[in-house]
Motif scaffolding. Structure first.
Motif, PDB file in Angstrom:
ATOM      1  N   PRO A 124      20.729  -8.920 -39.157  1.00 35.49           N
ATOM      2  CA  PRO A 124      20.034  -8.727 -38.264  1.00 35.49           C
ATOM      3  C   PRO A 124      20.941  -7.945 -36.927  1.00 35.49           C
ATOM      4  N   VAL A 125      20.198  -7.009 -36.248  1.00 36.03           N
ATOM      5  CA  VAL A 125      20.879  -6.230 -35.199  1.00 36.03           C
ATOM      6  C   VAL A 125      20.444  -6.887 -33.824  1.00 36.03           C
ATOM      7  N   ALA A 126      21.617  -6.648 -33.057  1.00 36.81           N
ATOM      8  CA  ALA A 126      21.298  -7.362 -31.810  1.00 36.81           C
ATOM      9  C   ALA A 126      20.791  -6.060 -30.822  1.00 36.81           C
ATOM     10  N   LEU A 127      21.818  -5.115 -30.400  1.00 36.57           N
ATOM     11  CA  LEU A 127      21.180  -3.798 -30.020  1.00 36.57           C
ATOM     12  C   LEU A 127      22.047  -2.685 -30.527  1.00 36.57           C
ATOM     13  N   HIS A 128      21.438  -2.021 -31.306  1.00 38.58           N
ATOM     14  CA  HIS A 128      21.819  -0.865 -32.203  1.00 38.58           C
ATOM     15  C   HIS A 128      22.794  -1.245 -33.511  1.00 38.58           C
ATOM     16  N   CYS A 129      23.450  -2.581 -33.221  1.00 38.06           N
ATOM     17  CA  CYS A 129      24.201  -2.800 -34.383  1.00 38.06           C
ATOM     18  C   CYS A 129      24.405  -4.531 -34.317  1.00 38.06           C
ATOM     19  N   PRO A 130      24.787  -4.766 -35.481  1.00 35.85           N
ATOM     20  CA  PRO A 130      25.250  -6.494 -35.508  1.00 35.85           C
ATOM     21  C   PRO A 130      26.043  -6.766 -34.511  1.00 35.85           C
ATOM     22  N   ARG A 131      25.816  -8.056 -33.910  1.00 38.84           N
ATOM     23  CA  ARG A 131      26.833  -8.728 -33.005  1.00 38.84           C
ATOM     24  C   ARG A 131      27.443  -8.129 -31.825  1.00 38.84           C
ATOM     25  N   GLN A 132      26.722  -6.943 -31.578  1.00 38.17           N
ATOM     26  CA  GLN A 132      26.774  -6.013 -30.327  1.00 38.17           C
ATOM     27  C   GLN A 132      25.743  -5.643 -29.577  1.00 38.17           C
ATOM     28  N   ALA A 133      25.940  -5.551 -28.102  1.00 37.65           N
ATOM     29  CA  ALA A 133      24.968  -5.045 -27.490  1.00 37.65           C
ATOM     30  C   ALA A 133      25.472  -3.585 -27.330  1.00 37.65           C
ATOM     31  N   TYR A 134      25.366  -2.514 -28.156  1.00 36.65           N
ATOM     32  CA  TYR A 134      25.609  -1.209 -27.915  1.00 36.65           C
ATOM     33  C   TYR A 134      24.491  -0.324 -27.350  1.00 36.65           C
ATOM     34  N   ILE A 135      24.615   0.108 -26.044  1.00 33.87           N
ATOM     35  CA  ILE A 135      23.857   0.603 -25.264  1.00 33.87           C
ATOM     36  C   ILE A 135      24.353   2.066 -24.832  1.00 33.87           C
ATOM     37  N   THR A 136      23.126   3.105 -24.837  1.00 35.54           N
ATOM     38  CA  THR A 136      23.333   4.388 -24.518  1.00 35.54           C
ATOM     39  C   THR A 136      22.791   4.478 -22.794  1.00 35.54           C
ATOM     40  N   VAL A 137      23.715   4.815 -22.090  1.00 39.36           N
ATOM     41  CA  VAL A 137      23.158   4.579 -20.650  1.00 39.36           C
ATOM     42  C   VAL A 137      22.488   5.673 -20.146  1.00 39.36           C
ATOM     43  N   SER A 138      22.785   7.186 -20.483  1.00 32.44           N
ATOM     44  CA  SER A 138      21.909   8.317 -20.354  1.00 32.44           C
ATOM     45  C   SER A 138      21.716   8.778 -21.538  1.00 32.44           C
ATOM     46  N   ALA A 139      20.444   8.912 -21.910  1.00 36.24           N
ATOM     47  CA  ALA A 139      20.090   9.252 -23.478  1.00 36.24           C
ATOM     48  C   ALA A 139      19.831  10.985 -23.330  1.00 36.24           C
ATOM     49  N   GLY A 140      20.499  11.587 -22.553  1.00 35.25           N
ATOM     50  CA  GLY A 140      20.172  12.967 -22.681  1.00 35.25           C
ATOM     51  C   GLY A 140      21.570  13.753 -22.078  1.00 35.25           C
ATOM     52  N   CYS A 141      21.588  14.865 -22.309  1.00 35.91           N
ATOM     53  CA  CYS A 141      22.941  15.494 -22.074  1.00 35.91           C
ATOM     54  C   CYS A 141      23.040  16.897 -21.476  1.00 35.91           C
ATOM     55  N   ILE A 142      23.783  17.404 -20.421  1.00 37.66           N
ATOM     56  CA  ILE A 142      23.884  18.676 -20.127  1.00 37.66           C
ATOM     57  C   ILE A 142      24.470  19.610 -20.988  1.00 37.66           C
ATOM     58  N   TYR A 143      25.390  18.847 -21.775  1.00 35.69           N
ATOM     59  CA  TYR A 143      26.140  19.988 -22.777  1.00 35.69           C
ATOM     60  C   TYR A 143      25.433  20.148 -24.045  1.00 35.69           C
ATOM     61  N   HIS A 144      25.838  21.019 -24.894  1.00 32.23           N
ATOM     62  CA  HIS A 144      25.109  21.276 -26.171  1.00 32.23           C
ATOM     63  C   HIS A 144      25.997  21.496 -27.478  1.00 32.23           C
TER      64      HIS A 144
END
Length: 322
Positions: free
Chosen positions: A86-106
């Motif tokens: 089972p996944v918590a957030l993104h992976c098991p046993r962690q809340a792995y969160i992306t704050v800004s899901a965009g980027c000015i770099y390429h």
């Protein structure tokens, strides 16, 4: 087949199609990292060791879900029974969160800028963690760069302050600037991961125009002074055109500074969508080099309490996958 051989084969294959019973309850969708923009992934575990497997209709491997998380993965002629975690957030046993899901770099290997993701509010992030509080041992924060690195760091710090009452270790992986390690440590961050991405400066300049790998290395050195042993990490992508000797030199340079490298197999995406994944044989070869150098330098990824080396899903991790 030994676990390290199995995992290397899975990482080299890249994806699986799911057969049998629906596995939606075990599916995780990513907005950053190797799985950004994909159909999702599952975490397949055997005797406490895990690997993250992206799910695709035309996946190279076959994963049969037999119900209640019991699954059988077939790779070549070998079939292995395990469980879907089972996944918590993104992976098991962690809340792995992306704050800004965009980027000015390429960066050429990354599809995040093309996804046009938005920044999560502090209240939204706090609510997300609250929903899974009983299923996590740690919080991990990563982020693109929405406006500029200094502003991003300031916003991430506001997130850390909001999450402090959950009283679990918080790991942070952002694009750093001068003073970032000191400020994150002052806010209570337990671990940091600042990514050099490529094994050499030459490859980095080609892959990440406008970014400064040497400055990241200087900040990593300071991070070790601030956070201490086994608390500073850095992703290095396998498959950007480096030789094994260049990768060995990079591992040695980072480990010599007290930084634990996280060797991340290339997920062909962005401008590199047509590139090949590193082979299982190469992943195993570099894994042995990685193991040896970390042992020589007295570094131990098993000490990780947050982020990738605590999860182990996407990478071969010395001490955990041996």
């Amino acid at each position: 087949m030994e676990w390290d051989e199995l995992k290397a084969g899975i990482l080299a294959a890249g994806s699986a199609r799911i057969t049998g019973l629906p596995a939606d309850d075990y599916l995780a969708v990513s907005t950053a990292g190797p799985g950004a923009g994909g159909e999702g992934s599952v975490f397949f575990s055997v005797a406490g060791r895990r690997v993250r497997i992206p799910v695709e209709e035309e996946g190279t491997l076959v994963l049969e879900h037999r119900g209640s998380g019991i699954a059988v993965l077939c790779i070549g002629r070998e079939c292995i029974e395990g469980i879907l975690e089972p996944v918590a957030l993104h992976c098991p046993r962690q809340a792995y969160i992306t704050v800004s899901a965009g980027c000015i770099y390429h960066c050429r290997y990354c599809r995040v800028p093309a996804l046009g993701g938005k920044r999560k509010s502090v209240a939204e992030i706090r609510e997300m963690v609250g929903r899974v509080r009983d299923r996590i041992d740690a919080i991990s924060i990563t982020s693109g760069v929405a406006y500029d690195p200094k502003e991003e760091e300031k916003y991430v710090i506001s997130v850390i302050r909001a999450l402090a009452p959950f009283s679990v270790p918080i790991g942070v992986s952002i694009y750093p600037v001068f003073g970032t390690p000191d400020r994150l440590r002052a806010e209570g961050a337990a671990e940091v991961k600042f990514n050099v991405e490529a094994a050499t400066d030459r490859i980095f300049r080609t892959m990440c125009p406008g970014l400064d790998r040497r400055e990241i290395l200087r900040i990593l050195a300071r991070s070790v002074e601030v956070f201490g042993k086994n608390r500073v990490y850095s992703n290095v992508i396998i498959g950007l055109g480096e030789t094994d000797a260049e990768m060995e030199d990079c591992i040695g340079e980072l480990a010599g500074m007290g930084v634990i490298p996280v060797l991340r197999p290339l997920n062909p995406a962005g401008e590199l969508a047509g590139w090949a994944r590193p082979s299982a044989e190469r992943l195993l070869r570099l894994f042995r080099i990685h193991e040896r150098i970390l042992r020589e330098k007295g570094l131990d990824p098993c000490s990780a309490v947050t982020m990738c080396s605590a999860c182990t899903g996407c990478d071969m991790v010395p001490g955990r996958d041996a």
